[in-house]
Write an enzyme that holds these catalytic residues in place. Structure first.
Site, mmCIF file in Angstrom:
data_model
loop_
_atom_site.group_PDB
_atom_site.id
_atom_site.type_symbol
_atom_site.label_atom_id
_atom_site.label_comp_id
_atom_site.label_asym_id
_atom_site.label_seq_id
_atom_site.Cartn_x
_atom_site.Cartn_y
_atom_site.Cartn_z
ATOM 1 N N SER A 109 0.809 -1.215 0.000
ATOM 2 C CA SER A 109 0.000 0.000 0.000
ATOM 3 C C SER A 109 0.845 1.269 0.000
ATOM 4 C CB SER A 109 -0.937 0.011 1.208
ATOM 5 O OG SER A 109 -1.894 -1.018 1.110
ATOM 6 N N ASP A 334 -9.011 -4.545 2.566
ATOM 7 C CA ASP A 334 -7.698 -5.189 2.517
ATOM 8 C C ASP A 334 -7.430 -6.008 3.765
ATOM 9 O OD1 ASP A 334 -4.803 -5.355 1.462
ATOM 10 O OD2 ASP A 334 -4.525 -4.441 3.431
ATOM 11 N N HIS A 338 -6.816 -10.003 3.864
ATOM 12 C CA HIS A 338 -5.624 -10.646 4.417
ATOM 13 C C HIS A 338 -6.015 -11.787 5.355
ATOM 14 C CE1 HIS A 338 -2.162 -8.397 3.012
ATOM 15 N NE2 HIS A 338 -2.743 -7.244 3.292
ATOM 16 N N ASP A 376 -5.495 0.292 -4.551
ATOM 17 C CA ASP A 376 -4.032 0.334 -4.604
ATOM 18 C C ASP A 376 -3.461 -0.981 -5.129
ATOM 19 O OD1 ASP A 376 -5.004 -0.945 -2.362
ATOM 20 O OD2 ASP A 376 -3.624 0.007 -0.945
#
Length: 509
Positions: A109, A334, A338, A376
């Site tokens: 990121s 995100d 993960h 991103d």
């Protein structure tokens, strides 16, 4: 250790920004204030929305989950659509075209944030510096210098990579504060020697944010990254600080609703904000008093619209300082990807898209706002699989490679036994075995077109989801846009091109 000497950044950053406005990154003259004849790409405001980790499949899965296969998310209704390449570079790499250019296919990121906010490729973990460690100005700094109002909103810690990429310069994204270490801040592979603690690039990100005034409105998480000296610095610049940094008392959505003034700083959790699904499942909890991303978005726009900036000869906003540049991040897409938590990932996608809907409505009313919605990078290889099937990782006998030993190919896969390996699969859903690292079972979700009575977790549910990994991938990410200059987002572009598109819209590059 805690930093004893606070850097003086204002002069450094102001000088840097002025130099870039005049000379450009490569020495070519930039006519920031001149009319280049491309007024169609000129906007009064730019709102840049970033779904951290949001790949194309995240968008598709959220659409099917909440609106059905034939429905659309708010972002999908924006007229200009394309893809963004996201690769980073290795440390000490040159830029594209240079003899020492060394690409890295998968970005983090920080390097991605530097690409769109500063227009340069850099190494993973770097913020506001190129791959050789040179400080580069950010779009938010350029916009602020040009007289625009500025805002930065995130569901992560405000010192985390995406928001910090607009407001700081650091060799290592972990150098956040309030304590720091050489390991967290210094990078001898870049500098060759330890930098003095007065150097901007090894100054904790929280210290930079609290003192450089880059963003007028700052909303998000990360209260524990700031201390009493930071609160004093913020108030000395005229910020209204919600809650208490000195007392480590988080702000609430009630504080946000009551906030006013030209400069507002509000942090609603000591760390990242709480995922929406958890707040919805626990409405009486302290965390449920955190504002949603939509609430922060609405308030940020309101504050930036009402706030009065000092208009001067440098003001190119077109409205005497009333124009603004706002970045909004849905960070937890995100973080839950993960963790391979499909339910929370989808919930964060919905929360992010709700914020997009608010921005879209504002842009339609305003008529002169460029809106960009992108990511991103993609995270975790989010996949939609066929109902009733399972992944290779769950198979009793995974497909064999039959292409003469060429490990790169498998054009004719075979599966001698089409059955699951009980030791590696707990069934169709991530249910009771979700905490077992051997559990590879897909998660299933009801869609609007499923039959009555079908629920999440059922084998009859229409949407089956899995993950490839627990980390980022190198896939291109989607981009959606509307407003002046949005036609430049059609097709496929690199993430560094976003810097120029936004800069031209604001007429600062």
């Amino acid at each position: 250790m805690k930093r004893q000497t606070v850097f003086t950044s204002t002069t450094l950053v102001t000088t840097l920004v002025a130099s870039v406005i005049l000379t450009g990154f490569g020495g070519a003259a930039l006519t920031a204030s001149a009319d280049d004849g491309n007024d169609r790409a000129r906007a009064t405001n730019v709102i840049y929305l970033l779904g951290d980790g949001m790949g194309r499949t995240h968008v598709t899965a959220a659409r099917e989950r909440y609106y059905g296969a034939a429905g659309k998310l708010a972002m999908e209704t924006l007229p200009a659509q394309g893809f963004v390449s996201t690769y980073a570079v290795e440390k000490l790499s040159g830029q594209l075209g240079a003899a020492d250019f060394k690409p890295n296919p998968v970005t983090d990121s920080a390097s991605a944030a530097t690409a769109w906010s500063s227009g340069v490729k850099t190494y993973n973990a770097a913020l506001g510096v190129d791959a050789k460690g040179a400080v580069v100005p950010t779009m938010m700094e350029l916009a602020k210098k040009a007289g625009y109002r500025t805002g930065n909103v995130s569901t992560a810690e405000i010192t985390d990579a995406t928001p910090a990429g607009q407001m700081s310069h650091a060799l290592a994204r972990g150098c956040q504060g309030p304590v720091y270490s050489d390991a967290a801040c210094q990078d001898l592979s870049i500098t060759g020697e330890f930098l003095p603690t007065s150097d901007l690039r090894v100054t904790p990100i929280a210290d930079q944010i609290a003192r450089n005034g880059t963003a007028d409105v700052i909303l998000g998480g990360g209260l524990s990254r700031f201390d009493a000296a930071d609160e004093t610095a913020l108030k000395g610049q005229g910020y209204s600080v919600l809650g208490s940094i000195t007392g480590q008392s988080i702000a609430t959505k009630a504080d946000l609703a009551a906030a006013s003034g030209a400069k507002v700083f509000g942090l609603f959790n000591k760390g990242n904000l709480t995922v929406e699904k958890t707040k919805q499942d626990n409405p009486s909890s302290v965390q449920a008093q955190e504002p949603t991303l939509s609430e922060m978005t609405s308030k940020a726009i309101d504050l930036l619209q009402k706030g009065k900036n000092n208009a001067d000869k440098n003001d190119r906003s077109g409205k005497g300082g009333q124009g603004f540049y706002l970045q909004i991040e849905g960070a937890l897409i995100d973080k839950r990807s993960h963790a391979n938590d499909a339910a929370q990932t989808l919930g964060e996608m919905k929360a992010f898209d709700d914020a997009v809907a608010i921005v879209k409505d504002f842009a339609q009313r305003d008529g002169n706002t460029l809106v960009i919605v992108t990511a991103d990078h993609e995270c975790a290889g989010f996949n939609i699989i066929e109902k009733g099937t399972f992944t290779n990782a769950e198979a009793g006998t995974p497909p064999a490679n039959v292409d003469s030993g060429n490990s790169a190919n498998n054009s004719a896969p075979t599966r001698p036994s089409n059955s699951k390996d009980a030791a590696r699969s707990t069934g169709i859903v991530n249910g009771a075995g979700a905490a077992d690292p051997k559990n590879f079972g897909p998660a299933t979700f009801r869609t609007p077109t499923d039959a009555a009575g079908v629920v999440d977790g059922s084998p009859d549910a229409g949407l089956w989801l899995t993950y490839l990994s627990g980390n980022h991938t190198g896939a291109d990410v989607p981009v959606f846009a509307t407003g002046p200059g949005s036609d430049q987002l059609q097709g496929t572009i690199d993430n560094t091109a976003l810097f120029g598109i936004v800069g031209r819209a604001l007429r600062v590059v």
